[in-house]
Design a protein around this motif. Structure first.
Motif, mmCIF file in Angstrom:
data_model
loop_
_atom_site.group_PDB
_atom_site.id
_atom_site.type_symbol
_atom_site.label_atom_id
_atom_site.label_comp_id
_atom_site.label_asym_id
_atom_site.label_seq_id
_atom_site.Cartn_x
_atom_site.Cartn_y
_atom_site.Cartn_z
ATOM 1 N N SER A 162 -42.745 -25.557 39.724
ATOM 2 C CA SER A 162 -42.737 -23.749 39.577
ATOM 3 C C SER A 162 -43.515 -23.461 40.773
ATOM 4 C CB SER A 162 -43.188 -23.342 38.182
ATOM 5 O OG SER A 162 -43.627 -22.401 38.158
ATOM 6 N N THR A 207 -28.614 -27.645 35.013
ATOM 7 C CA THR A 207 -28.587 -26.416 34.211
ATOM 8 C C THR A 207 -29.623 -26.413 33.322
ATOM 9 O OG1 THR A 207 -26.606 -27.323 33.200
ATOM 10 C CG2 THR A 207 -26.048 -25.500 34.768
ATOM 11 N N ASP A 208 -30.180 -27.454 32.820
ATOM 12 C CA ASP A 208 -31.120 -27.332 31.571
ATOM 13 C C ASP A 208 -32.456 -27.012 32.271
ATOM 14 O OD1 ASP A 208 -33.042 -28.082 29.836
ATOM 15 O OD2 ASP A 208 -32.048 -30.140 29.395
ATOM 16 N N GLU A 209 -33.124 -25.929 31.625
ATOM 17 C CA GLU A 209 -34.262 -25.437 32.210
ATOM 18 C C GLU A 209 -35.368 -26.447 32.064
ATOM 19 O OE1 GLU A 209 -35.027 -21.210 31.281
ATOM 20 O OE2 GLU A 209 -33.001 -20.561 32.148
ATOM 21 N N ASN A 210 -35.308 -27.050 30.993
ATOM 22 C CA ASN A 210 -36.568 -27.876 30.284
ATOM 23 C C ASN A 210 -36.650 -29.484 30.850
ATOM 24 O OD1 ASN A 210 -37.484 -25.753 28.835
ATOM 25 N ND2 ASN A 210 -35.904 -26.431 27.280
ATOM 26 N N ASN A 258 -38.687 -29.946 41.417
ATOM 27 C CA ASN A 258 -37.584 -29.049 40.813
ATOM 28 C C ASN A 258 -36.657 -28.435 41.932
ATOM 29 O OD1 ASN A 258 -36.131 -27.090 39.440
ATOM 30 N ND2 ASN A 258 -37.737 -26.084 38.786
ATOM 31 N N ASN A 315 -33.519 -25.293 38.461
ATOM 32 C CA ASN A 315 -33.439 -25.668 36.733
ATOM 33 C C ASN A 315 -32.805 -24.314 36.400
ATOM 34 O OD1 ASN A 315 -35.857 -24.022 37.014
ATOM 35 N ND2 ASN A 315 -36.524 -24.868 35.173
ATOM 36 N N GLY A 316 -31.446 -24.501 36.097
ATOM 37 C CA GLY A 316 -30.722 -23.466 35.486
ATOM 38 C C GLY A 316 -31.091 -22.190 36.287
ATOM 39 N N SER A 317 -31.072 -21.027 35.473
ATOM 40 C CA SER A 317 -31.571 -19.685 35.924
ATOM 41 C C SER A 317 -32.985 -19.337 36.023
ATOM 42 C CB SER A 317 -30.512 -18.773 35.637
ATOM 43 O OG SER A 317 -30.794 -18.813 33.906
ATOM 44 N N ASP A 318 -33.948 -20.265 36.064
ATOM 45 C CA ASP A 318 -35.216 -20.038 36.034
ATOM 46 C C ASP A 318 -35.838 -20.245 37.304
ATOM 47 O OD1 ASP A 318 -37.876 -19.988 35.018
ATOM 48 O OD2 ASP A 318 -37.973 -22.262 34.761
ATOM 49 N N GLU A 319 -35.926 -21.327 37.909
ATOM 50 C CA GLU A 319 -36.668 -21.248 39.208
ATOM 51 C C GLU A 319 -36.031 -22.132 40.269
ATOM 52 O OE1 GLU A 319 -40.833 -20.939 40.269
ATOM 53 O OE2 GLU A 319 -41.517 -20.564 38.160
ATOM 54 N N ARG A 367 -32.008 -17.995 40.282
ATOM 55 C CA ARG A 367 -33.231 -18.678 40.390
ATOM 56 C C ARG A 367 -34.233 -18.394 41.626
ATOM 57 N NH1 ARG A 367 -30.053 -23.992 39.435
ATOM 58 N NH2 ARG A 367 -29.174 -24.238 41.508
#
Ligand code: NCD
Length: 307
Positions: A13, A112-115, A131, A134-138, A172
């Motif tokens: 992040s 697609t899995d944020e975790n 990273n 990660n999906g629609s996070d960052e 993201r």
């Protein structure tokens, strides 16, 4: 040679790096070979191999990581899609990650899995995890190269007025960009999105001003940077048309020295006729990904670095 504060750290992040550390990466980037034909290869990462675990489509991010690694004399292993691994036979993703960590020096993950990348960092504390979305996070490495472009084209990372437009809910790159700009001083960020695709609160700071898409023409003349993004259709299921366009008339209202950025791929939000405008910076922006990813890999994988 100096002791390296980045050695073996993960980058999941934009929160993982301070302003000073971002600036240090930019100092290191200046020493990187890029695609310089006079220095086609270095041995900065000789003997280091990274896993590219890309489980979502990618052109720029995967290619630039792979090429960055090669220009630094290191190697890459492409994990391919999950159906070509033992996951298909029922192996858990955790076991697969442990195997990648056992064979290679770093794992670069897009899912697609944020975790998943956070999970990988827990499982493999000694292996730098990067990273790559990660999906629609960052998408923190994109934000690193985005600010590198702004620094080089606009000349400063402080006192900026930046417009971010498009799908701010699922995009993201916009989340990492807003957070990254907030590390610097006195930046104003206007957020323009279709109704329903607003940026979630957790990525915003007090310097973010929420606008409607139709407000862009009123504000565009104030902007140093306009950052456009596509609508993330693959993450939207309601079938609504959220499309928008930055046209010539809009560019006519903007400052002579504004820059127009886009993480790419663009769909139809920037017509190709705009590519000829000297303010269109998106292809140069994408090229910057090469030195930035070289600097990042060099920093995370080498115990000592040359500055
Ligand atoms: C972006 C992504 O994957 O988030 N692409 C990129 O890495 N430059 C943007 C997008 O897909 O819209």
């Amino acid at each position: 040679m100096i002791e390296n504060i980045f050695y073996k750290r993960s980058f999941l992040s934009v929160d993982d790096f301070s302003r000073k550390e971002v600036e240090l990466i930019y100092q290191i980037a200046k020493k990187m070979p890029g695609k310089d034909p006079m220095h086609p290869q270095t041995d900065f990462l000789k003997g280091k191999v990274v896993s590219l675990a890309f489980f979502e489509p990618s052109t720029r991010t995967r290619m630039s990581f792979e090429i960055a690694q090669k220009y630094l004399g290191g190697g890459v292993v492409n994990v391919g899609d999950l159906n070509s691994t033992s996951i298909k036979k029922g192996e858990s993703l955790d076991d697969t990650l442990r195997i990648m960590g056992g064979y290679t020096n770093s794992i670069i993950i897009r899912t697609t899995d944020e975790n998943l990348c956070y999970n990988a960092r827990e499982l493999l504390p000694d292996i730098p995890i990067i990273n790559a979305g990660n999906g629609s996070d960052e998408h923190p490495t994109q934000a690193l190269l985005d600010l590198w472009t702004i620094k080089n084209k606009v000349g400063s990372l402080d006192n900026l007025t930046v417009g971010i437009i498009g799908d701010l809910k699922y995009g993201r790159t916009t989340h990492s960009l807003a957070k990254m700009l907030n590390k610097f001083e006195n930046n104003t960020i206007y957020l323009f999105s279709p109704k329903g695709l607003e940026m979630p609160e957790k990525y915003k700071s007090s310097n973010c001003i929420v606008k409607r898409l139709s407000d862009l023409s009123e504000v565009v003349s104030e902007l140093d940077v306009l950052y456009a993004t596509r609508i993330q259709k693959e993450r939207i299921s309601n079938g609504e048309d959220y499309s928008y366009r930055i046209d010539k008339e809009m560019m006519n209202l903007a400052k002579e020295d504004m820059i127009l950025m886009h993480p790419l791929p663009r769909i139809d939000e920037i017509p190709i006729s705009i590519d000829l405008d000297k303010r269109a910076a998106y292809f140069e922006q994408a090229r910057g990904g090469l030195v930035i990813r070289q600097a990042l890999l060099y920093s995370l994988l080498r115990k000592r670095i040359i500055l």
